[in-house]
Design an enzyme around this catalytic site. Structure first.
Site, PDB file in Angstrom:
ATOM      1  N   LEU A 266      -4.257   7.351   4.941  1.00 11.33           N
ATOM      2  CA  LEU A 266      -4.201   6.536   6.159  1.00 11.33           C
ATOM      3  C   LEU A 266      -4.007   7.393   7.409  1.00 11.33           C
ATOM      4  O   LEU A 266      -4.514   7.043   8.475  1.00 11.33           O
ATOM      5  CB  LEU A 266      -3.085   5.493   6.046  1.00 11.33           C
ATOM      6  CG  LEU A 266      -3.369   4.341   5.056  1.00 11.33           C
ATOM      7  CD1 LEU A 266      -2.159   3.434   4.927  1.00 11.33           C
ATOM      8  CD2 LEU A 266      -4.591   3.524   5.480  1.00 11.33           C
ATOM      9  N   ARG A 270      -6.453   6.985  10.444  1.00 13.08           N
ATOM     10  CA  ARG A 270      -6.017   6.533  11.768  1.00 13.08           C
ATOM     11  C   ARG A 270      -6.702   7.307  12.891  1.00 13.08           C
ATOM     12  O   ARG A 270      -7.184   6.723  13.851  1.00 13.08           O
ATOM     13  CB  ARG A 270      -4.494   6.657  11.873  1.00 13.08           C
ATOM     14  CG  ARG A 270      -3.810   5.533  11.147  1.00 13.08           C
ATOM     15  CD  ARG A 270      -2.348   5.789  10.837  1.00 13.08           C
ATOM     16  NE  ARG A 270      -1.853   4.667  10.029  1.00 13.08           N
ATOM     17  CZ  ARG A 270      -0.822   4.710   9.218  1.00 13.08           C
ATOM     18  NH1 ARG A 270      -0.151   5.832   9.075  1.00 13.08           N
ATOM     19  NH2 ARG A 270      -0.451   3.645   8.539  1.00 13.08           N
ATOM     20  N   TYR A 408      -6.479  -2.970  10.720  1.00 12.78           N
ATOM     21  CA  TYR A 408      -6.561  -2.103   9.539  1.00 12.78           C
ATOM     22  C   TYR A 408      -6.164  -0.653   9.823  1.00 12.78           C
ATOM     23  O   TYR A 408      -5.940  -0.302  10.963  1.00 12.78           O
ATOM     24  CB  TYR A 408      -7.888  -2.235   8.803  1.00 12.78           C
ATOM     25  CG  TYR A 408      -9.209  -1.967   9.463  1.00 12.78           C
ATOM     26  CD1 TYR A 408     -10.368  -2.421   8.858  1.00 12.78           C
ATOM     27  CD2 TYR A 408      -9.342  -1.268  10.652  1.00 12.78           C
ATOM     28  CE1 TYR A 408     -11.615  -2.187   9.404  1.00 12.78           C
ATOM     29  CE2 TYR A 408     -10.575  -1.030  11.208  1.00 12.78           C
ATOM     30  CZ  TYR A 408     -11.711  -1.486  10.575  1.00 12.78           C
ATOM     31  OH  TYR A 408     -12.941  -1.240  11.122  1.00 12.78           O
ATOM     32  N   GLU A 409      -5.989   0.105   8.754  1.00 12.70           N
ATOM     33  CA  GLU A 409      -5.385   1.450   8.788  1.00 12.70           C
ATOM     34  C   GLU A 409      -3.924   1.372   9.259  1.00 12.70           C
ATOM     35  O   GLU A 409      -3.408   2.286   9.899  1.00 12.70           O
ATOM     36  CB  GLU A 409      -6.176   2.412   9.701  1.00 12.70           C
ATOM     37  CG  GLU A 409      -7.642   2.535   9.388  1.00 12.70           C
ATOM     38  CD  GLU A 409      -7.935   3.257   8.085  1.00 12.70           C
ATOM     39  OE1 GLU A 409      -6.998   3.740   7.442  1.00 12.70           O
ATOM     40  OE2 GLU A 409      -9.103   3.346   7.711  1.00 12.70           O
ATOM     41  N   GLY A 410      -3.260   0.291   8.927  1.00 15.95           N
ATOM     42  CA  GLY A 410      -1.882   0.060   9.374  1.00 15.95           C
ATOM     43  C   GLY A 410      -1.903  -0.673  10.698  1.00 15.95           C
ATOM     44  O   GLY A 410      -2.537  -0.220  11.653  1.00 15.95           O
TER      45      GLY A 410
END
Length: 601
Positions: A266, A270, A408-410
Site C-alpha cells: 500500500l 499510495r 482506496y489504497e487506504g
C-alpha cells in the site's frame, strides 16, 4: 546504514526539520531524454487506445478494458517496474511513476486496472516471492499474458486490514493449504489469472499472503460485477474461496508476514495513486480552458471573466504542486533504493526499504493529490455549466472517477492519521529529531520576537521563511499534543487530522517553491513568471489552512496562558511581511492558460 546513505538525501519525514535546497530535489524538468520518449509513447497509446474510446469505458465495456491492458502489455508498459530477468523493463522508480502518471489520465477504469495489476497484483511477488515464484509468475504478469488481482478487503475488514476472517488450513499431509473465505471490492477479478490472497492460519495474530491461481474448479467463485459510481469498466467483484487448495510452496514470504506485505504494497500504491491523479488534472484543466475559450456569453468568451479565470488558475496551481511533490518523493525513493543496492542489498530488499523509508510522504501525497483531482474535476463541471453535468462531455465521468481516489489504497482519513503517527514513531526511534527542534520552538515562544525587517530581495526569500515558520507551527502543535497525551494520542483522531493537514501543506508548498526556484535559476525569473505565481498562490492558500487547523488543534488541547501563548505563536508563524496580491497571481496564471489554450506547465 543511515549514515552511509547521504548525498543530501533526507530521510523520510526529515523535510520537517532539515532545510532542503532546490538543487537537491528532482523535478519534472529534470526528466531524461529516455524518460521523455517513454512519456510521449505512453501519451500516444492513451490518446489512441483509451481517450478515443472513452465512451466504451463509460458503457461498462469490461472486455475493452481487458483488451487495452493486453495492448499495454505488448508495449511493455505493464513491466516497467519489473526487473529485466523476469521479463520487465527494469526501470527506476521515477520512470515507473512517469508511466503511471501519463497512462492514468484518460479514464479511471483503465488506470484502476493498470494500477491494481502492476502494483498490488504483481509487486508483492517481485518483492516478497521466492526465486521459483518469481520465475513462474512474474514474466507472465509483466507481459500481460496473465493479469493479477489482490484479495485483502473483506465485508468485516476494510481499513482494519488485519482483522480478516478468511482461513487457511494446512492439509494432513502438509502439502497444501485449504483457503475458505469471502473477499470484496477485488479489482480485475473478472479477468485475472492469479490472486494475491490474504488469509489467517489458525489463531495467528497476523494474516499470511498466498499466491492463488484463478481456477473456478478449485472452489473459486465470484459475484456479478459491482455497479459503481465511477470507474465503471474496471472489473470489481466479490470473490469466494471454498476450500481452495493452494500448494504450500505458494505461501508468499513467511507465515504471519501478510500484514507487513499488505502495508508495504500500500505504501507504493499510495505514491503511485498520487501519480495516477496528475494527468487527469492536466486533461481536465486543458478541457476546461478550451471550453472557456470557446463558450461565448454576453458577447465574449467566458475565459475573460474573473470568476472563471480564478478557477482555472487554482486548478493549474494544484496540478503543478502535485507534480512537484510527487516527483520529489519519487526521486528520493529511487536514490534510497540505489544507495542500498550499492551497499550490496538485494533489489527486493532495497526497494522495500526505500519505499518504506518514505511512507510518510507516500501518505501525504495520496491525500493531497486525490483531493486535488476531485476539486479539479468539480470545478471543471462548473466551468462547463449545464453541459458539465451531461454525459456528452468528459467532465462528469472525470468527477465520478476521481471520487474513488480518496477511498482506496487506504482512506484519506486513515492516511492522514498514519502520516503523523509514522512521523512520531520515527522520532521515538531516533530517525527524525523532532524533540530538539520542538524545544527550540518552545524557547522561541517564550522569548521576545525580532522586529527587524529581513531582506527579501532574493526570489522566494520571504516564502522560504514562511515555510520554516509553518514547520514551527507543526512542531508547536504536535509537540505539545505528544507531551499532553503521550501514547494516548492515537485516540485523539480529530487532533491528528488537524496536525496532518498542517504537515501535508508544508510538504506540498515547499516542494512547489523548491521546484520553481530551481526552474528560475535554470531559465531566469522572467521566463517562469507564471510558475512563480503558482508557487506563491499555493503557499498563500497553505498558510490559511495551517492557520485554521493550527487554531483548531490548539483550542482542542490547550487552555489559559498556554493557549494564549500558542495562539500568539500561531499568529506570528503564519504572518506575511508582504502579503501577495492573490488576484494578480491568479490573473497571471490564467492569462497564460487562456493564451496557450491548454495546461502548459
Amino acid at each position: 546504514m543511515a549514515d552511509t546513505i547521504e548525498k543530501n538525501v533526507t530521510r523520510g519525514g526529515q523535510f520537517l526539520v532539515k532545510e532542503t535546497k532546490c538543487e537537491d530535489i528532482f523535478t519534472p524538468e529534470d526528466f531524461s531524454e529516455e524518460q521523455l520518449m517513454m512519456r510521449d509513447s505512453v501519451k500516444e497509446f492513451v490518446d489512441k487506445e483509451l481517450w478515443a474510446h472513452k465512451d466504451r469505458f463509460e458503457k461498462k465495456d469490461y472486455a475493452y478494458t481487458e483488451s487495452s491492458m493486453r495492448k499495454a502489455g505488448e508495449l511493455g508498459l505493464l513491466g516497467v517496474a519489473v526487473p529485466e530477468e523476469y521479463g520487465g523493463l527494469g526501470m527506476g522508480f521515477v520512470s515507473t511513476m512517469l508511466v503511471c502518471d501519463y497512462i492514468s489520465g484518460a479514464t479511471g477504469s483503465f488506470s484502476t486496472a493498470f494500477g491494481a495489476h502492476t502494483g498490488i497484483g504483481t509487486m508483492p511477488i517481485t518483492l516478497y516471492g521466492t526465486e521459483e515464484q518469481k520465475k513462474k509468475y512474474v514474466p507472465k504478469l509483466a507481459t500481460g499474458e496473465w493479469f493479477g488481482a489482490y484479495c485483502l478487503t473483506e465485508p468485516g475488514a476494510g481499513s482494519d486490514a488485519n482483522s480478516g476472517k478468511t482461513k487457511a488450513v494446512l492439509s494432513e499431509d502438509g502439502k497444501y493449504y485449504s483457503i475458505t473465505g469471502q473477499k470484496m471490492w477485488i479489482s480485475n477479478a473478472g479477468f485475472c489469472s492469479v490472486f494475491i490472497v490474504f488469509a489467517r492460519i489458525g489463531d495467528d495474530k497476523n494474516i499470511t499472503g498466498f499466491i492463488v491461481e484463478n481456477d473456478p474448479s478449485n472452489g473459486i467463485s465470484m459475484n456479478e460485477e459491482e455497479h459503481k459510481l465511477g470507474i465503471r469498466a474496471s472489473s470489481t467483484r466479490q470473490v469466494f474461496f471454498n476450500e481452495t487448495k493452494v500448494p504450500v510452496e505458494n505461501m508468499l514470504s513467511e507465515r504471519g508476514n501478510g500484514f507487513k506485505i499488505a502495508m508495504n504494497a500500500l505504501n507504493v500504491g499510495r505514491i503511485k495513486l498520487a501519480a495516477a491523479c496528475l494527468d487527469a488534472q492536466r486533461r481536465v484543466t486543458s478541457g476546461a480552458v478550451k471550453y472557456a475559450n470557446e463558450r461565448i456569453q454576453f458577447n465574449t468568451s467566458i475565459s475573460s471573466f474573473g470568476a472563471i479565470r480564478s478557477k482555472l488558475a487554482e486548478m493549474a496551481t494544484n496540478a503543478y504542486a502535485g507534480e512537484s511533490a510527487s516527483y520529489r518523493a519519487a526521486k528520493d525513493i529511487e536514490d534510497r533504493i540505489a544507495a542500498r543496492e550499492a551497499e550490496g542489498t538485494s533489489h527486493q530488499e532495497a526497494e522495500l526499504k526505500g519505499v518504506e523509508e518514505y511512507a510518510i510522504e507516500c501518505s501525504i501525497l495520496k491525500v493531497a493529490v486525490s483531493e486535488d483531482v476531485q476539486s479539479c474535476s468539480d470545478e471543471g463541471i462548473q466551468i462547463f455549466g449545464g453541459m458539465g453535468f451531461s454525459e456528452d462531455t468528459p467532465m462528469e465521468s472525470a468527477w465520478r472517477d476521481a471520487r474513488i481516489a480518496r477511498i482506496y489504497e487506504g482512506t484519506n482519513e486513515i492516511n492522514r492519521m498514519l502520516s503523523v503517527g509514522m512521523l512520531i514513531k520515527k522520532a521515538m526511534k531516533g530517525h527524525v529529531d523532532l524533540l530538539g527542534p520542538a524545544m527550540k520552538v518552545q524557547e522561541e515562544l517564550m522569548g521576545i520576537p525580532s522586529f527587524d525587517t529581513p531582506d527579501f530581495s532574493e526570489l522566494f526569500s520571504e516564502e522560504k521563511g514562511i515555510i520554516a515558520n509553518l514547520k514551527k507551527v507543526f512542531l508547536m502543535v504536535a509537540g505539545s499534543a505528544v507531551q499532553k497525551y503521550g501514547p494516548e494520542l492515537d485516540a485523539h483522531q480529530q487532533l491528528l487530522m488537524a496536525a496532518s493537514d498542517i504537515l501535508i501543506e508544508i510538504y506540498m508548498a515547499e516542494s512547489t517553491i523548491l521546484r520553481t526556484e530551481k526552474l528560475a535559476k535554470a531559465q531566469g525569473e522572467d521566463k517562469v513568471q507564471e510558475q512563480i505565481a503558482m508557487a506563491k498562490l499555493y503557499l498563500y492558500k497553505a498558510v490559511d489552512i495551517v492557520n485554521l487547523r493550527g487554531k483548531e488543534g490548539i483550542a482542542s488541547f490547550a487552555e489559559g496562558d498556554e493557549q494564549r501563548m500558542m495562539l500568539m505563536g500561531l499568529k506570528r508563524f503564519t504572518k506575511y511581511t508582504n502579503l501577495p496580491n492573490v488576484v494578480a497571481l491568479r490573473e497571471k496564471i490564467a492569462a497564460k492558460l487562456v493564451a496557450e489554450d491548454t495546461y502548459c506547465f
